[in-house]
Write a protein that holds these residues in place. Structure first.
Motif, PDB file in Angstrom:
ATOM      1  N   UNK A 196      -2.848 -10.312   4.942  1.00  0.00           N
ATOM      2  CA  UNK A 196      -2.345  -9.264   4.085  1.00  0.00           C
ATOM      3  C   UNK A 196      -3.252  -9.147   2.855  1.00  0.00           C
ATOM      4  N   UNK A 197      -3.531  -7.925   2.452  1.00  0.00           N
ATOM      5  CA  UNK A 197      -4.386  -7.677   1.301  1.00  0.00           C
ATOM      6  C   UNK A 197      -3.595  -7.797   0.012  1.00  0.00           C
ATOM      7  N   UNK A 198      -4.282  -8.241  -1.030  1.00  0.00           N
ATOM      8  CA  UNK A 198      -3.660  -8.287  -2.338  1.00  0.00           C
ATOM      9  C   UNK A 198      -3.606  -6.898  -2.949  1.00  0.00           C
ATOM     10  N   UNK A 199      -2.792  -6.722  -3.993  1.00  0.00           N
ATOM     11  CA  UNK A 199      -2.648  -5.406  -4.613  1.00  0.00           C
ATOM     12  C   UNK A 199      -3.967  -4.768  -5.058  1.00  0.00           C
ATOM     13  N   UNK A 200      -4.858  -5.551  -5.655  1.00  0.00           N
ATOM     14  CA  UNK A 200      -6.139  -4.985  -6.102  1.00  0.00           C
ATOM     15  C   UNK A 200      -6.975  -4.509  -4.916  1.00  0.00           C
ATOM     16  N   UNK A 201      -6.930  -5.238  -3.801  1.00  0.00           N
ATOM     17  CA  UNK A 201      -7.669  -4.838  -2.600  1.00  0.00           C
ATOM     18  C   UNK A 201      -7.136  -3.530  -2.030  1.00  0.00           C
TER      19      UNK A 201
ATOM     20  N   UNK B 190       0.316   1.991  -9.495  1.00  0.00           N
ATOM     21  CA  UNK B 190       0.641   1.648  -8.114  1.00  0.00           C
ATOM     22  C   UNK B 190       1.631   0.496  -8.073  1.00  0.00           C
ATOM     23  N   UNK B 191       2.516   0.509  -7.087  1.00  0.00           N
ATOM     24  CA  UNK B 191       3.306  -0.658  -6.717  1.00  0.00           C
ATOM     25  C   UNK B 191       2.962  -0.958  -5.266  1.00  0.00           C
ATOM     26  N   UNK B 192       2.497  -2.171  -5.026  1.00  0.00           N
ATOM     27  CA  UNK B 192       2.073  -2.594  -3.694  1.00  0.00           C
ATOM     28  C   UNK B 192       3.072  -3.618  -3.181  1.00  0.00           C
ATOM     29  N   UNK B 193       3.606  -3.357  -1.986  1.00  0.00           N
ATOM     30  CA  UNK B 193       4.524  -4.308  -1.360  1.00  0.00           C
ATOM     31  C   UNK B 193       4.104  -4.506   0.086  1.00  0.00           C
ATOM     32  N   UNK B 194       4.017  -5.746   0.500  1.00  0.00           N
ATOM     33  CA  UNK B 194       3.635  -6.091   1.871  1.00  0.00           C
ATOM     34  C   UNK B 194       2.332  -5.421   2.297  1.00  0.00           C
ATOM     35  N   UNK B 195       1.371  -5.348   1.370  1.00  0.00           N
ATOM     36  CA  UNK B 195       0.056  -4.809   1.682  1.00  0.00           C
ATOM     37  C   UNK B 195      -0.008  -3.295   1.781  1.00  0.00           C
TER      38      UNK B 195
END
Length: 124
Positions: free
Chosen positions: A1-6, A92-97
């Motif tokens: 899974x990618x991190x939020x910045x990725x 942005x809000x990133x959840x589960x990639x």
């Protein structure tokens, strides 16, 4: 899974490439995108907006430094669209990639009408 910045970096890369399907694939199925033109709900509506916007506006974002706080990412960008440069603040809000929420705000008051041209779901 990618991190939020990725995930956010991938978003800007795909917008620059003009690949609406790849941009939409970064969003969760029930994602919400908010801009000055209104609110889009769902990856399908978001995909349709980008399918319309990317070729017509020739969007080229230049993100500045990403500010990451857990699953939240904030970034100021210079965006070339329709041959003009506007400055935006994207949250942005990133959840589960995946992008769960994206809120875009223009910091260039005279060019807020950009979203009226490209910020809506053309199917609505």
């Amino acid at each position: 899974m990618s991190g939020p910045a990725d995930v956010v970096a991938s978003y800007f890369a795909e917008v620059t490439a003009g690949d609406a399907a790849a941009v939409a694939a970064l969003f969760a199925a029930d994602a919400v995108l908010h801009n000055a033109a209104g609110t889009l709900t769902g990856a399908d509506a978001i995909r349709r907006m980008y399918e319309e916007a990317l070729p017509s506006a020739g969007m080229k974002p230049s993100p500045r430094r990403l500010i990451v706080d857990g699953e939240d990412v904030a970034v100021e960008i210079d965006l070339i669209a329709f041959g003009k440069t506007v400055t935006l603040a994207d949250f942005f809000t990133i959840q589960d990639g995946k992008i769960q929420r994206l809120a875009m705000y223009s910091l260039t008051p005279t060019d807020g009408q950009l979203f009226d041209k490209v910020g809506m779901d053309p199917a609505q």
